[in-house]
Design a protein around this motif. Structure first.
Motif, PDB file in Angstrom:
ATOM      1  N   SER A 191      -3.026   2.591  -2.163  1.00 26.84           N
ATOM      2  CA  SER A 191      -1.811   3.101  -2.792  1.00 26.84           C
ATOM      3  C   SER A 191      -1.358   2.068  -3.799  1.00 26.84           C
ATOM      4  CB  SER A 191      -0.720   3.336  -1.743  1.00 26.84           C
ATOM      5  OG  SER A 191       0.439   3.819  -2.339  1.00 26.84           O
ATOM      6  N   VAL A 210      -0.238   1.298  -8.272  1.00 23.96           N
ATOM      7  CA  VAL A 210       0.286   1.843  -9.519  1.00 23.96           C
ATOM      8  C   VAL A 210      -0.858   2.454 -10.310  1.00 23.96           C
ATOM      9  CG1 VAL A 210       1.472   1.283 -11.661  1.00 23.96           C
ATOM     10  CG2 VAL A 210       2.116   0.140  -9.551  1.00 23.96           C
ATOM     11  N   SER A 239       2.820   8.471 -11.258  1.00 20.54           N
ATOM     12  CA  SER A 239       2.255   7.791 -10.103  1.00 20.54           C
ATOM     13  C   SER A 239       1.186   8.638  -9.426  1.00 20.54           C
ATOM     14  CB  SER A 239       3.375   7.485  -9.102  1.00 20.54           C
ATOM     15  OG  SER A 239       2.847   7.034  -7.876  1.00 20.54           O
ATOM     16  N   ASP A 295       0.980   8.639  -6.272  1.00 24.27           N
ATOM     17  CA  ASP A 295       1.640   9.106  -5.052  1.00 24.27           C
ATOM     18  C   ASP A 295       2.240  10.481  -5.298  1.00 24.27           C
ATOM     19  OD1 ASP A 295       1.059   6.668  -3.776  1.00 24.27           O
ATOM     20  OD2 ASP A 295       2.863   5.753  -4.606  1.00 24.27           O
ATOM     21  N   VAL A 326       9.044  11.025  -5.623  1.00 25.67           N
ATOM     22  CA  VAL A 326       8.363   9.956  -6.346  1.00 25.67           C
ATOM     23  C   VAL A 326       8.507  10.251  -7.825  1.00 25.67           C
ATOM     24  CG1 VAL A 326       6.104   8.975  -6.903  1.00 25.67           C
ATOM     25  CG2 VAL A 326       6.709   9.395  -4.521  1.00 25.67           C
ATOM     26  N   ASP A 360       7.634   4.596  -7.009  1.00 27.46           N
ATOM     27  CA  ASP A 360       6.432   5.063  -6.338  1.00 27.46           C
ATOM     28  C   ASP A 360       6.770   5.191  -4.859  1.00 27.46           C
ATOM     29  OD1 ASP A 360       4.456   5.008  -8.584  1.00 27.46           O
ATOM     30  OD2 ASP A 360       5.028   2.901  -8.614  1.00 27.46           O
TER      31      ASP A 360
END
Length: 579
Positions: free
Chosen positions: A49, A51, A221, A223, A231, A269
């Motif tokens: 996980s 950037v 992101s 995510d 997010v 994020d």
């Protein structure tokens, strides 16, 4: 009177119809749930996980749209970092540098967090300079009528080579008309930079001065932005946290603007946050904007002030760049006065349950040193608190099964008079001292607890990459060990909906035995439903975090123990339920 063949065949046909209907519903749950889950409930955190990479370059003026580098202009990060003079950043949690060309904070690594659970994994890189594929940076400046600030490519002079906690650095530059500009930067032991911007008007005319700050990033992101966990662009203004803006809004609808006194804005994020924080006592105009090639910018402009010749003005702001550690965000909110910075973690509706559960779980972890064991102890705590209610639930369930023959007789006798049937059933409950809703109470009480634990496991950086035992190296991720590929011996990764791990299988087994101890339904269709339900839920729960499954397995085992204890103390309930 003897039954006709029609009367003999009818119940069998209804049972078959009900079973087929249940099979269809089970199939929809099994294969439709993964699609629905990705939109509403992100199942678990992937092993990596970080950037996201992209292409971006921003103009420093907040009123200018963010722009992007062409692919041909993108270079290796090490090359870009070597192209400009820099001031190093060294703190217990951060490493990086400040770009003196443009006075940007554009190089930042979180030394305490790795990209993966591998021992040689690189630390999380949060910020990168413009000209790289993962450009993500912050800057500060001035605008105003009659003001001539330094150009974006101006090389600032630094008072020292390293920025450390307790050792600030001052940057100086000269603009047009003799105007002088200064940025004093300091950083604490966490992730908060203090920015003091000063303008000295050495020119012959008065000018208007307004400080600004911006944070610019590349593509959205990696995510997932879901209904339960936001997010993307995030802000707090006018005494409320705003989760309503997403990247698609900026790309399709244009800039999103607001005016406030106090608050912050930036990009969130799942675990990381960048937030520019204006002076909390002064008004400012904030906005989010999209630029070419999927670049995005959050910026603010403070209320302007008049500056006479020979006078200077200083305006302060702060910049958060780091991990969303719960206790740290709470401290910045309560002690540093940053309005609702703790809302950067999207706790949602059950915040009143989730934060106490997190702090209790975190305390258990610090006591025992293992998050898996802490989750087990958390489960034991909840089961002990609910023990009296659960005992009444089990007793009520057994009594309900015991009076099933009497209820069947009432239903047969008054099948043509629904009102009288309901009246007789309620009378039976009163006579037998049975509460049909008593069995639902413990389940209803566990719903907010279960959902709160789900959010804690999904949201909090403290749970990320926490091991349990053996092959379970990350409690916030799904179980990676599955018999579908012979526990990793076959060189392929099965699809998520069939890649059932060992822990989800144990969950299905525990649910099977729990259901077996429950009083058996009288209706044959209900028996079939309860027979297959544990294995359906096993598939549903497989993509979720192992920590959540550990909680459920522990809860099932404790519930089985409670049922055995109840039947041992009250054997008449077991006999009645069996009959």
């Amino acid at each position: 009177m003897a039954r006709t063949p029609y009367h003999e065949a009818r119940p069998l046909t209804e049972d078959r119809r009900n079973f087929i209907l249940f099979a269809v519903i089970a199939a929809l749950i099994l294969f439709g749930w993964p699609v629905l889950q990705t939109r509403l409930f992100p199942a678990a955190n992937p092993p990596v996980s970080k950037v996201v990479a992209g292409k971006s370059q921003a103009l420093p003026q907040p009123q200018a749209d963010p722009t992007a580098d062409s692919p041909a202009a993108l270079r290796d990060r090490a090359q870009v970092l070597a192209e400009t003079p820099r001031v190093r950043i060294e703190t217990p949690k951060l490493r990086g540098s400040i770009n003196l060309r443009g006075a940007r904070i554009d190089d930042l690594v979180l030394v305490n967090y790795k990209e993966t659970i591998a021992r040689n994994s690189a630390p999380i890189r949060l910020l990168s300079p413009g000209g790289t594929r993962d450009a993500y940076f912050a800057g500060f400046g001035w605008r105003g009528e009659g003001l001539a600030p330094p150009a974006p490519d101006t090389v600032w002079r630094a008072s020292g080579p390293v920025l450390r906690p307790g050792s600030p650095v001052t940057l100086d530059a000269t603009g047009g008309d003799g105007q002088r500009f200064r940025i004093r930067l300091s950083v604490d032991e966490g992730y908060l930079f203090d920015v003091r911007q000063t303008v000295l008007n050495a020119g012959p005319r008065p000018v208007s001065v307004a400080s600004y700050g911006f944070v610019n990033r590349t593509a959205p992101s990696v995510d997932a932005d879901t209904w339960t966990i936001h997010v993307g662009p995030m802000s707090a203004h006018n005494d409320r946290a705003d989760y309503d803006v997403d990247y698609d809004d900026l790309a399709e609808d244009g800039p999103q603007r607001f005016t406030s006194t106090g608050g912050w804005l930036g990009f969130s994020d799942l675990y990381w946050l960048t937030a520019i924080v204006p002076d909390q006592a002064r008004g400012f105009d904030g906005q989010f904007r999209a630029g070419p090639n999927k670049s995005f910018q959050a910026d603010y402009t403070a209320a302007p002030r008049a500056l006479a010749p020979g006078q200077a003005v200083t305006q302060g702001s702060r910049f958060f760049a780091g991990a969303k550690e719960v206790a740290l965000l709470d401290r910045y909110t309560d002690r540093q006065g940053i309005a609702k910075l703790d809302y950067a973690i999207d706790w949602g509706w059950f915040r009143v349950f989730e934060k106490p559960i997190f702090y209790y779980l975190d305390w258990l972890f610090r006591v025992v040193g293992n998050f898996g064991v802490a989750i087990i102890l958390l489960t034991v705590t909840f089961r002990l608190l609910l023990f009296p209610i659960a005992q009444r639930q089990f007793a009520s369930m057994a009594k309900m099964r015991a009076i099933q023959p009497k209820m069947k007789a009432i239903q047969e006798r008054w099948k043509d008079d629904k009102a009288r049937m309901q009246q007789e059933v309620m009378g039976l409950y009163k006579t037998e001292k049975v509460n049909p809703l008593a069995g639902c109470l413990p389940t209803l009480l566990q719903i907010p607890i279960f959902y709160a634990l789900y959010k804690v496991l999904m949201l909090t950086i403290e749970m990320r990459h926490q091991p349990f035992v053996a092959w379970i190296k990350d409690l916030s991720a799904p179980d990676p060990l599955t018999p579908v590929n012979l526990f990793g011996l076959l060189p392929f990764t099965p699809p998520t909906f069939i890649g059932i791990g060992v822990v989800p299988i144990l969950l299905g087994v525990s649910m099977y035995f729990q259901f077996k101890l429950n009083p058996q339904p009288v209706d044959e269709t209900q028996k079939q439903v309860f027979a297959i339900l544990p294995w359906v839920l096993m598939f549903v729960m497989a993509p979720f975090a192992v920590g959540l499954q550990v909680y459920w397995i522990t809860s099932n085992i404790l519930q089985i123990g409670q049922q055995r204890l109840l039947y041992a103390r009250h054997p008449e309930l077991k006999i009645a339920a069996a009959k």
